[in-house]
Design a protein around this motif. Structure first.
Motif, mmCIF file in Angstrom:
data_model
loop_
_atom_site.group_PDB
_atom_site.id
_atom_site.type_symbol
_atom_site.label_atom_id
_atom_site.label_comp_id
_atom_site.label_asym_id
_atom_site.label_seq_id
_atom_site.Cartn_x
_atom_site.Cartn_y
_atom_site.Cartn_z
ATOM 1 N N SER A 42 0.832 -1.198 0.000
ATOM 2 C CA SER A 42 0.000 0.000 0.000
ATOM 3 C C SER A 42 0.868 1.249 0.000
ATOM 4 O O SER A 42 1.928 1.298 0.623
ATOM 5 N N ILE B 250 0.918 -6.509 7.461
ATOM 6 C CA ILE B 250 -0.356 -5.786 7.382
ATOM 7 C C ILE B 250 -0.330 -4.557 8.284
ATOM 8 O O ILE B 250 -0.843 -3.499 7.911
ATOM 9 N N ASP C 29 0.950 -1.799 6.528
ATOM 10 C CA ASP C 29 0.208 -1.517 5.301
ATOM 11 C C ASP C 29 0.848 -2.161 4.074
ATOM 12 O O ASP C 29 0.748 -1.648 2.961
ATOM 13 N N PHE D 193 0.395 -5.306 1.941
ATOM 14 C CA PHE D 193 -0.535 -6.405 1.694
ATOM 15 C C PHE D 193 -0.025 -7.371 0.627
ATOM 16 O O PHE D 193 -0.765 -8.249 0.183
ATOM 17 N N CYS E 105 -0.186 -11.167 1.341
ATOM 18 C CA CYS E 105 -1.486 -11.814 1.546
ATOM 19 C C CYS E 105 -1.847 -12.767 0.413
ATOM 20 O O CYS E 105 -2.689 -13.643 0.583
ATOM 21 N N ASP F 108 -6.084 -9.738 -3.378
ATOM 22 C CA ASP F 108 -7.074 -8.902 -2.697
ATOM 23 C C ASP F 108 -8.059 -9.721 -1.877
ATOM 24 O O ASP F 108 -8.472 -9.304 -0.786
ATOM 25 N N ALA G 151 -6.351 -10.648 1.242
ATOM 26 C CA ALA G 151 -6.092 -9.449 2.038
ATOM 27 C C ALA G 151 -7.352 -9.027 2.796
ATOM 28 O O ALA G 151 -7.308 -8.720 3.996
ATOM 29 N N ARG G 152 -8.510 -9.016 2.109
ATOM 30 C CA ARG G 152 -9.765 -8.658 2.785
ATOM 31 C C ARG G 152 -10.071 -9.658 3.909
ATOM 32 O O ARG G 152 -10.521 -9.274 4.997
ATOM 33 N N HIS H 106 -7.901 -11.463 5.658
ATOM 34 C CA HIS H 106 -7.001 -11.233 6.789
ATOM 35 C C HIS H 106 -7.416 -9.991 7.571
ATOM 36 O O HIS H 106 -7.330 -9.967 8.814
ATOM 37 N N ILE H 107 -7.830 -8.930 6.864
ATOM 38 C CA ILE H 107 -8.252 -7.705 7.552
ATOM 39 C C ILE H 107 -9.451 -8.003 8.452
ATOM 40 O O ILE H 107 -9.502 -7.580 9.616
ATOM 41 N N TYR I 139 -9.907 -0.415 2.405
ATOM 42 C CA TYR I 139 -8.994 -1.169 1.543
ATOM 43 C C TYR I 139 -9.457 -1.121 0.088
ATOM 44 O O TYR I 139 -8.658 -0.897 -0.820
#
Length: 267
Positions: A2, A46, A49, A51, A54, A57, A60-61, A63-64, A82
């Protein structure tokens, strides 16, 4: 990786928000990793920032969401942030072409040796009983054959047909999953939608890696532990050691799970 928030946005970054919430909750990175099954290097990345570790995407979502729940933060605003910072949520891609090359041949169903053994025992008992019955009447039948001639002997030699043993009903999948007490057995069913599934044994041997279509099921066993990754956990129903696992997984959520022998909810 990011590139951070835009100058107009005063909100803290996703990683900073998760890090502050973790510190406020009095948790270490190791404790968060143990609770969520997200590896320690990924948790560190993470929070910075980054990602890229991961794997995409979708992961990544996932894991968030997982980390946010673990530290007591609402995951929805962070996922929206995100998406805003990474070009928005992409249109869903048909899963079949993507994983066509990774599909593996379905596992051959193992023969039901228990049912076969029971049938064989019943047959042996029936044969022994019939032999003993025939042997006890052999002397009388021989006498009748001499005294009455071939007609009587022929009638006596035709025993009444024995009734065949009732076939044993085939056990259901859930019954099969509950049988081996010395192993861990996990049944994965795609109930609401298709999902990407990866299953490995305790020593890392790959049992399955591919897409499970809606309505399909897979059963995995190991002597010590079965490790799972669910790409769309909200669509999955789990049975572990013959017991249904209740969960609140969301659609699109990625879950990493491990199960061992015994009651999956004990301890």
């Amino acid at each position: 990786m990011s590139i951070g928030n835009s100058p107009e946005d005063d909100r803290p970054s996703i990683g900073r928000t998760l890090q502050q919430a973790r510190i406020s909750a009095g948790l270490t990175v190791e404790e968060v990793s143990s609770a969520t099954r997200v590896r320690i290097p990924i948790v560190h990345a993470i929070e910075l920032d980054d990602f890229s570790r991961c794997g995409g995407d979708v992961y990544a979502r996932g894991h968030i969401r997982t980390l946010a729940r673990a530290v007591g933060v609402d995951p929805a605003p962070l996922v929206e942030q995100y998406d805003a910072e990474h070009g928005g949520r992409p249109a869903p891609t048909p899963a079949a072409p993507l994983f066509e090359a990774e599909r593996i041949r379905p596992e051959r169903r193992r023969p039901n040796w228990t049912a076969a053994m029971v049938t064989a025992i019943v047959a042996v008992i029936g044969f022994v009983g019939f032999t003993m019955f025939s042997g006890s009447g052999s002397t009388d039948k021989n006498k009748d054959q001499v005294a009455e001639g071939p007609t009587t002997a022929t009638k006596a030699a035709d025993p009444a047909p024995s009734k065949p043993a009732d076939p044993k009903p085939a056990p259901s999948d859930s019954a099969i999953a509950a049988v081996p007490k010395d192993k861990v057995t996990v049944k994965v069913s795609a109930v609401d939608d298709k999902s990407w599934i990866s299953a490995k044994t305790h020593n890392g041997k790959l049992l399955f890696d591919g897409v499970l279509a809606k309505g399909d099921s897979k059963t995995f066993t190991d002597g010590q532990q079965v490790n799972l990754i669910l790409g769309n956990a909200g669509a999955i129903q789990l049975f572990v050691n013959g017991k249904s696992i209740q969960n609140d997984f969301q659609s699109g959520q990625v879950e990493r799970l491990s199960y061992t022998k015994g009651d999956p909810e004990a301890g």
